[in-house]
Design an enzyme around this catalytic site. Sequence first.
Site, PDB file in Angstrom:
ATOM      1  N   ARG A 189       0.676  -1.662  -0.172  1.00 48.27           N
ATOM      2  CA  ARG A 189      -0.226  -0.201   0.144  1.00 48.27           C
ATOM      3  C   ARG A 189       0.714   1.568  -0.337  1.00 48.27           C
ATOM      4  O   ARG A 189       0.524   2.657   0.279  1.00 48.27           O
ATOM      5  CB  ARG A 189      -0.904  -0.098   0.987  1.00 48.27           C
ATOM      6  CG  ARG A 189      -2.189  -1.614   0.931  1.00 48.27           C
ATOM      7  CD  ARG A 189      -3.117  -0.931   0.604  1.00 48.27           C
ATOM      8  NE  ARG A 189      -3.833  -1.870   0.161  1.00 48.27           N
ATOM      9  CZ  ARG A 189      -5.281  -1.641   0.900  1.00 48.27           C
ATOM     10  NH1 ARG A 189      -5.159  -0.854   1.013  1.00 48.27           N
ATOM     11  NH2 ARG A 189      -6.113  -2.583   0.817  1.00 48.27           N
ATOM     12  N   ARG A 205      -6.526  11.460  -7.599  1.00 50.00           N
ATOM     13  CA  ARG A 205      -7.887  11.031  -7.085  1.00 50.00           C
ATOM     14  C   ARG A 205      -8.934  11.248  -6.834  1.00 50.00           C
ATOM     15  O   ARG A 205      -9.932  10.692  -6.962  1.00 50.00           O
ATOM     16  CB  ARG A 205      -7.540   9.855  -6.422  1.00 50.00           C
ATOM     17  CG  ARG A 205      -6.788   8.209  -6.310  1.00 50.00           C
ATOM     18  CD  ARG A 205      -7.785   7.488  -7.474  1.00 50.00           C
ATOM     19  NE  ARG A 205      -9.291   7.474  -6.935  1.00 50.00           N
ATOM     20  CZ  ARG A 205      -9.447   6.607  -5.552  1.00 50.00           C
ATOM     21  NH1 ARG A 205      -9.154   5.644  -5.236  1.00 50.00           N
ATOM     22  NH2 ARG A 205     -11.087   6.403  -5.614  1.00 50.00           N
ATOM     23  N   TYR A 210     -15.006 -11.507   0.309  1.00 54.53           N
ATOM     24  CA  TYR A 210     -15.924 -10.377   0.314  1.00 54.53           C
ATOM     25  C   TYR A 210     -17.721 -10.942  -0.240  1.00 54.53           C
ATOM     26  O   TYR A 210     -18.305 -10.165  -0.545  1.00 54.53           O
ATOM     27  CB  TYR A 210     -14.505 -10.104  -0.951  1.00 54.53           C
ATOM     28  CG  TYR A 210     -14.279  -8.875  -0.065  1.00 54.53           C
ATOM     29  CD1 TYR A 210     -14.161  -7.644   1.317  1.00 54.53           C
ATOM     30  CD2 TYR A 210     -12.598  -9.321  -0.394  1.00 54.53           C
ATOM     31  CE1 TYR A 210     -13.552  -7.576   1.527  1.00 54.53           C
ATOM     32  CE2 TYR A 210     -11.630  -8.413   0.323  1.00 54.53           C
ATOM     33  CZ  TYR A 210     -11.948  -7.114   1.851  1.00 54.53           C
ATOM     34  OH  TYR A 210     -11.042  -6.813   1.945  1.00 54.53           O
TER      35      TYR A 210
HETATM   36  O1  CP3 Z   1       0.022  -1.419  -2.705  1.00 55.75           O
HETATM   37  C1  CP3 Z   1       0.044  -0.559  -3.140  1.00 55.75           C
HETATM   38  O2  CP3 Z   1       0.754  -0.203  -2.978  1.00 55.75           O
HETATM   39  C2  CP3 Z   1      -0.903  -1.164  -5.271  1.00 55.75           C
HETATM   40  C3  CP3 Z   1      -2.389  -0.696  -4.271  1.00 55.75           C
HETATM   41  C4  CP3 Z   1      -2.963  -1.979  -3.555  1.00 55.75           C
HETATM   42  C5  CP3 Z   1      -4.505  -1.204  -3.562  1.00 55.75           C
HETATM   43  N1  CP3 Z   1      -5.343  -2.231  -2.594  1.00 55.75           N
HETATM   44  C6  CP3 Z   1      -4.860  -0.195  -4.183  1.00 55.75           C
HETATM   45  C7  CP3 Z   1      -6.161   0.299  -2.821  1.00 55.75           C
HETATM   46  C8  CP3 Z   1      -3.136  -3.396  -3.348  1.00 55.75           C
HETATM   47  C9  CP3 Z   1      -1.900  -4.011  -3.537  1.00 55.75           C
HETATM   48  C10 CP3 Z   1      -4.580  -3.570  -2.800  1.00 55.75           C
HETATM   49  C11 CP3 Z   1      -4.924  -4.804  -1.931  1.00 55.75           C
HETATM   50  C12 CP3 Z   1      -6.187  -4.772  -1.174  1.00 55.75           C
HETATM   51  N2  CP3 Z   1      -7.043  -3.912  -1.673  1.00 55.75           N
HETATM   52  C13 CP3 Z   1      -5.907  -6.227  -0.465  1.00 55.75           C
HETATM   53  C14 CP3 Z   1      -5.224  -7.004   0.392  1.00 55.75           C
HETATM   54  C15 CP3 Z   1      -3.854  -5.925   0.921  1.00 55.75           C
HETATM   55  C16 CP3 Z   1      -4.147  -5.894   2.213  1.00 55.75           C
HETATM   56  O3  CP3 Z   1      -4.309  -4.818   2.491  1.00 55.75           O
HETATM   57  O4  CP3 Z   1      -4.552  -7.035   2.798  1.00 55.75           O
HETATM   58  C17 CP3 Z   1      -7.351  -6.310   0.612  1.00 55.75           C
HETATM   59  C18 CP3 Z   1      -8.027  -6.878   1.207  1.00 55.75           C
HETATM   60  C19 CP3 Z   1      -7.931  -4.943  -0.054  1.00 55.75           C
HETATM   61  C20 CP3 Z   1      -9.109  -4.798  -0.179  1.00 55.75           C
HETATM   62  C21 CP3 Z   1      -9.498  -2.950   0.142  1.00 55.75           C
HETATM   63  N3  CP3 Z   1      -9.598  -2.286  -0.853  1.00 55.75           N
HETATM   64  C22 CP3 Z   1      -9.571  -2.770   1.293  1.00 55.75           C
HETATM   65  C23 CP3 Z   1      -9.741  -3.259   2.297  1.00 55.75           C
HETATM   66  C24 CP3 Z   1      -9.522  -0.893   0.988  1.00 55.75           C
HETATM   67  C25 CP3 Z   1      -9.493   0.099   1.631  1.00 55.75           C
HETATM   68  C26 CP3 Z   1     -10.376   0.702   2.005  1.00 55.75           C
HETATM   69  C27 CP3 Z   1     -10.642   1.617   2.222  1.00 55.75           C
HETATM   70  O5  CP3 Z   1     -11.009   3.187   2.617  1.00 55.75           O
HETATM   71  O6  CP3 Z   1     -10.460   2.207   3.641  1.00 55.75           O
HETATM   72  C28 CP3 Z   1      -9.573  -1.435  -0.825  1.00 55.75           C
HETATM   73  C29 CP3 Z   1      -9.840   0.805  -1.362  1.00 55.75           C
HETATM   74  C30 CP3 Z   1      -8.550   0.942  -2.062  1.00 55.75           C
HETATM   75  N4  CP3 Z   1      -7.581   0.026  -2.297  1.00 55.75           N
HETATM   76  C31 CP3 Z   1      -7.570   2.485  -1.558  1.00 55.75           C
HETATM   77  C32 CP3 Z   1      -6.414   1.858  -2.381  1.00 55.75           C
HETATM   78  C33 CP3 Z   1      -5.550   2.975  -2.255  1.00 55.75           C
HETATM   79  C34 CP3 Z   1      -8.576   3.524  -1.054  1.00 55.75           C
HETATM   80  C35 CP3 Z   1      -9.052   3.821  -2.206  1.00 55.75           C
HETATM   81  C36 CP3 Z   1      -9.406   5.679  -2.394  1.00 55.75           C
HETATM   82  O7  CP3 Z   1      -7.909   5.911  -2.096  1.00 55.75           O
HETATM   83  O8  CP3 Z   1     -10.350   6.030  -1.704  1.00 55.75           O
END
Ligand code: CP3
Length: 359
Positions: free
Chosen positions: A36, A49, A160
């Site tokens: 992340r 974004r 999910y």
């Molecule tokens: O690592 C990186 O920098 C690459 C980007 C990345 C994202 N999601 C971007 C993202 C990666 C590798 C993921 C994987 C992901 N997504 C996982 C596995 C990694 C982990 O954290 O265990 C999981 C479980 C998800 C599902 C998911 N997507 C969650 C839990 C969330 C957060 C929701 C929140 O707002 O708290 C997302 C959204 C997400 N994925 C964001 C980003 C940058 C935030 C969205 C935003 O900026 O509005």
Amino acid sequence: MTHPTHVSNRRGLDDAPLLVAANGGTPEHTPVWFMRQAGRSLPEYRRVREGVPMLRACLTPELVCEITMQPVRRHGVDAAILFSDIVLPLYAAGVGLDIVSGTGPVVNQPVRGAADVTALPELETEHVEGVAEAIRLLLGELGSTPLIGFAGAPFTLASYLVEGGPSRNHERTKALMHSDPETWHALLGKLAETTLKFLRVQVDAGVDAIQLFDSWAGALSPRDYVTYVQPHTSRILRGIAEYTGGEVPRIHFGVGTGELLGAMHEAGASVTGVDWRVPLDTAASRIDPSQPSRPVLQGNLDPAVLFSDWESVRGETERILAEGESAGGHIFNLGHGVLPDTDPEVLTRLVEFVHSRRD
Ligand code: CP3
């Protein structure tokens, strides 16, 4: 070793510290990147974004390229990770879902029975053409920095889909797994197929390594993991190993997986990701102690420690680097993703510190 069965754009970055460490060699410095690393901790991310929904951003090649590059430019990390999300291939295939800010993925019609599994749409390569194009753009920007592609593993994706969103106890998922194993295996089989196809698209476009996120696998007992999950995950990891002739490192990561490290490694990983709960030397001894070569590990600074004073961050980092010496290779990372309120300057300083240590 089998020969690659695909045509790839992969670059020959054999000396890149990330790839040297992943292959069990001795890199010029310990490679470091952060799960992340692209995201809300960066003001430049929040700017680009603005007004663009998350999943639309993930399918817009120029935006994916820009966001993926941001932490590479700012922190000088040893790898870029493709900006995407684990639910992206499901969304691209036509599953009704969205990512809700502050919550996570939310599914319109949860998958609860055999008919729902049959109705799941299949992913076609064209659905993720935007991702392939983003990877091609990135290869032109990255220079000698490797690019990590990724996907979600079947258990985490299933959680999910079945729960309909994030879940603390995964109760409906586990209920399906135990009460209707046939439907469960059909679901995980379909998700494995989708994931393998999505990773092959990324490999063909030129990623240098892949990471499979089974973030929530730690909710399972080792027995249930081996019975209900490992065969499907293994099909993906071994499928990619075969597809690439073993040339693309395969990182496998989950949270709270201290009891599963051996089984997750055996699923076909070349690098095992470790969260902050298990010291790396303990992790190394838990993974296949009968093998002559030590396992390659990735991890494992607690992301919450980045909110402490620098002396604490440095102390914990030194401990982890020392513990990592008992692995067959060490890729420094956090034990889970960067938390949104993290000060990005601490991340930059941490990269400099890890690079300055060469013992
Ligand atoms: O690592 C990186 O920098 C690459 C980007 C990345 C994202 N999601 C971007 C993202 C990666 C590798 C993921 C994987 C992901 N997504 C996982 C596995 C990694 C982990 O954290 O265990 C999981 C479980 C998800 C599902 C998911 N997507 C969650 C839990 C969330 C957060 C929701 C929140 O707002 O708290 C997302 C959204 C997400 N994925 C964001 C980003 C940058 C935030 C969205 C935003 O900026 O509005």
